[in-house]
Design a protein around this motif. Structure first.
Motif, PDB file in Angstrom:
ATOM      1  N   ASP A   9       3.948   6.694   1.637  1.00  0.00           N
ATOM      2  CA  ASP A   9       5.406   6.657   1.732  1.00  0.00           C
ATOM      3  C   ASP A   9       5.745   5.661   2.835  1.00  0.00           C
ATOM      4  O   ASP A   9       5.507   5.936   4.016  1.00  0.00           O
ATOM      5  CB  ASP A   9       5.942   8.059   2.053  1.00  0.00           C
ATOM      6  N   LEU A  10       6.278   4.499   2.452  1.00  0.00           N
ATOM      7  CA  LEU A  10       6.450   3.393   3.391  1.00  0.00           C
ATOM      8  C   LEU A  10       7.880   2.873   3.432  1.00  0.00           C
ATOM      9  O   LEU A  10       8.641   3.029   2.478  1.00  0.00           O
ATOM     10  CB  LEU A  10       5.521   2.232   3.012  1.00  0.00           C
ATOM     11  N   ILE A  11       8.186   2.240   4.549  1.00  0.00           N
ATOM     12  CA  ILE A  11       9.424   1.470   4.706  1.00  0.00           C
ATOM     13  C   ILE A  11       9.029   0.003   4.618  1.00  0.00           C
ATOM     14  O   ILE A  11       8.076  -0.425   5.277  1.00  0.00           O
ATOM     15  CB  ILE A  11      10.078   1.728   6.078  1.00  0.00           C
ATOM     16  N   GLU A 112       7.602   5.819  -2.164  1.00  0.00           N
ATOM     17  CA  GLU A 112       6.167   5.961  -2.383  1.00  0.00           C
ATOM     18  C   GLU A 112       5.621   4.767  -3.156  1.00  0.00           C
ATOM     19  O   GLU A 112       6.254   4.277  -4.095  1.00  0.00           O
ATOM     20  CB  GLU A 112       5.861   7.245  -3.152  1.00  0.00           C
ATOM     21  N   VAL A 113       4.460   4.323  -2.721  1.00  0.00           N
ATOM     22  CA  VAL A 113       3.729   3.254  -3.405  1.00  0.00           C
ATOM     23  C   VAL A 113       2.265   3.667  -3.489  1.00  0.00           C
ATOM     24  O   VAL A 113       1.804   4.538  -2.749  1.00  0.00           O
ATOM     25  CB  VAL A 113       3.837   1.898  -2.667  1.00  0.00           C
ATOM     26  N   LYS A 121     -10.602  -7.441   0.592  1.00  0.00           N
ATOM     27  CA  LYS A 121     -10.219  -6.547   1.698  1.00  0.00           C
ATOM     28  C   LYS A 121      -8.718  -6.510   1.960  1.00  0.00           C
ATOM     29  O   LYS A 121      -8.252  -5.858   2.868  1.00  0.00           O
ATOM     30  CB  LYS A 121     -10.940  -6.911   3.012  1.00  0.00           C
ATOM     31  N   HIS A 122      -7.922  -7.237   1.175  1.00  0.00           N
ATOM     32  CA  HIS A 122      -6.477  -7.167   1.318  1.00  0.00           C
ATOM     33  C   HIS A 122      -5.954  -5.911   0.617  1.00  0.00           C
ATOM     34  O   HIS A 122      -6.608  -5.359  -0.245  1.00  0.00           O
ATOM     35  CB  HIS A 122      -5.811  -8.415   0.719  1.00  0.00           C
ATOM     36  N   LYS A 123      -4.736  -5.516   1.013  1.00  0.00           N
ATOM     37  CA  LYS A 123      -4.089  -4.370   0.387  1.00  0.00           C
ATOM     38  C   LYS A 123      -3.094  -4.868  -0.652  1.00  0.00           C
ATOM     39  O   LYS A 123      -2.461  -5.900  -0.465  1.00  0.00           O
ATOM     40  CB  LYS A 123      -3.287  -3.575   1.419  1.00  0.00           C
ATOM     41  N   SER A 124      -2.940  -4.094  -1.685  1.00  0.00           N
ATOM     42  CA  SER A 124      -1.879  -4.329  -2.652  1.00  0.00           C
ATOM     43  C   SER A 124      -1.088  -3.040  -2.764  1.00  0.00           C
ATOM     44  O   SER A 124      -1.668  -1.961  -2.887  1.00  0.00           O
ATOM     45  CB  SER A 124      -2.471  -4.713  -4.010  1.00  0.00           C
ATOM     46  N   PHE A 125       0.231  -3.154  -2.665  1.00  0.00           N
ATOM     47  CA  PHE A 125       1.093  -2.002  -2.871  1.00  0.00           C
ATOM     48  C   PHE A 125       1.714  -2.130  -4.248  1.00  0.00           C
ATOM     49  O   PHE A 125       2.214  -3.195  -4.621  1.00  0.00           O
ATOM     50  CB  PHE A 125       2.192  -1.930  -1.809  1.00  0.00           C
ATOM     51  N   GLN A 126       1.671  -1.041  -4.994  1.00  0.00           N
ATOM     52  CA  GLN A 126       2.187  -1.057  -6.356  1.00  0.00           C
ATOM     53  C   GLN A 126       3.156   0.094  -6.530  1.00  0.00           C
ATOM     54  O   GLN A 126       2.939   1.177  -5.988  1.00  0.00           O
ATOM     55  CB  GLN A 126       1.029  -0.941  -7.355  1.00  0.00           C
ATOM     56  N   GLY A 127       4.207  -0.150  -7.281  1.00  0.00           N
ATOM     57  CA  GLY A 127       5.155   0.915  -7.568  1.00  0.00           C
ATOM     58  C   GLY A 127       6.587   0.446  -7.468  1.00  0.00           C
ATOM     59  O   GLY A 127       6.886  -0.683  -7.076  1.00  0.00           O
TER      60      GLY A 127
END
Length: 189
Positions: A9-11, A112-113, A121-127
């Motif tokens: 759960d991110l801003i 939420e993502v 090693k990178h992050k991907s946020f999906q949603g």
């Protein structure tokens, strides 16, 4: 592993340089690259002061994020206005070196993502939350509002900022209207 992910759960704060296409055309590729590096330097420096993590740099746009809570919501607003202040204080230098002033717009949205680790090693946020951020910056760029957020965040939080509900807006690809709120600095506090 394709089954490895976290729900977070991110801003998100998306800071975008105003009129970047016109600036790029005016400056040319090399000078515009130098211009962007100066601009990014100010964004990244301010990000460290407010515990923001950089998610992506998309040309002149920067997406930052925090865990979703009221304290970080205020940090996201403070970060935007700190970048604006830093750029204003350096305006003479931008005009001297590039013959060009700077201004920014921003959007803040939370939700939420799914966080996925990529092989590099990178992050991907999906949603939906991250997709909405992209649609909101398009909306913001067509308007005069400098900083907007959505009703995904607690606009009743105690702060020095003024929150003005603009109403429900239909965004591309979304069936329901999304509540848009303008955030301004409250000089009378």
């Amino acid at each position: 592993d394709i089954n490895s992910y976290k729900i977070r759960d991110l801003i998100f704060l998306y800071i975008d340089l105003s009129d970047s296409v016109a600036i790029a055309e005016k400056l040319g590729i090399i000078k515009f690259s130098q211009f962007l590096r100066q601009y990014h330097q100010h964004v990244f420096l301010q990000a460290t002061y407010f515990d923001a993590k950089v998610y992506q740099v998309l040309g002149d746009g920067v997406i930052l994020y925090w865990v979703n809570n009221d304290v970080n919501f205020i940090k996201s607003i403070k970060l935007f206005y700190s970048v604006k202040l830093a750029l204003t204080q350096k305006q003479d230098a931008f005009i001297h070196y590039f013959n060009q002033a700077t201004s920014i717009k921003g959007v803040i949205h939370a939700g939420e993502v799914i966080e996925v680790r990529l092989p590099n090693k990178h992050k991907s946020f999906q949603g939906d939350a991250i997709n909405t951020v992209g649609r909101l910056i398009c909306y913001a760029n067509k308007r005069k509002n400098e900083l907007i957020t959505t009703l995904s965040l607690n606009i009743n939080v105690e702060s020095i900022y003024k929150f003005n509900l603009l109403g429900g807006v239909g965004l591309k690809g979304k069936q329901e209207l999304i509540g848009i709120v303008e955030i301004t600095e409250n000089y009378h506090h």
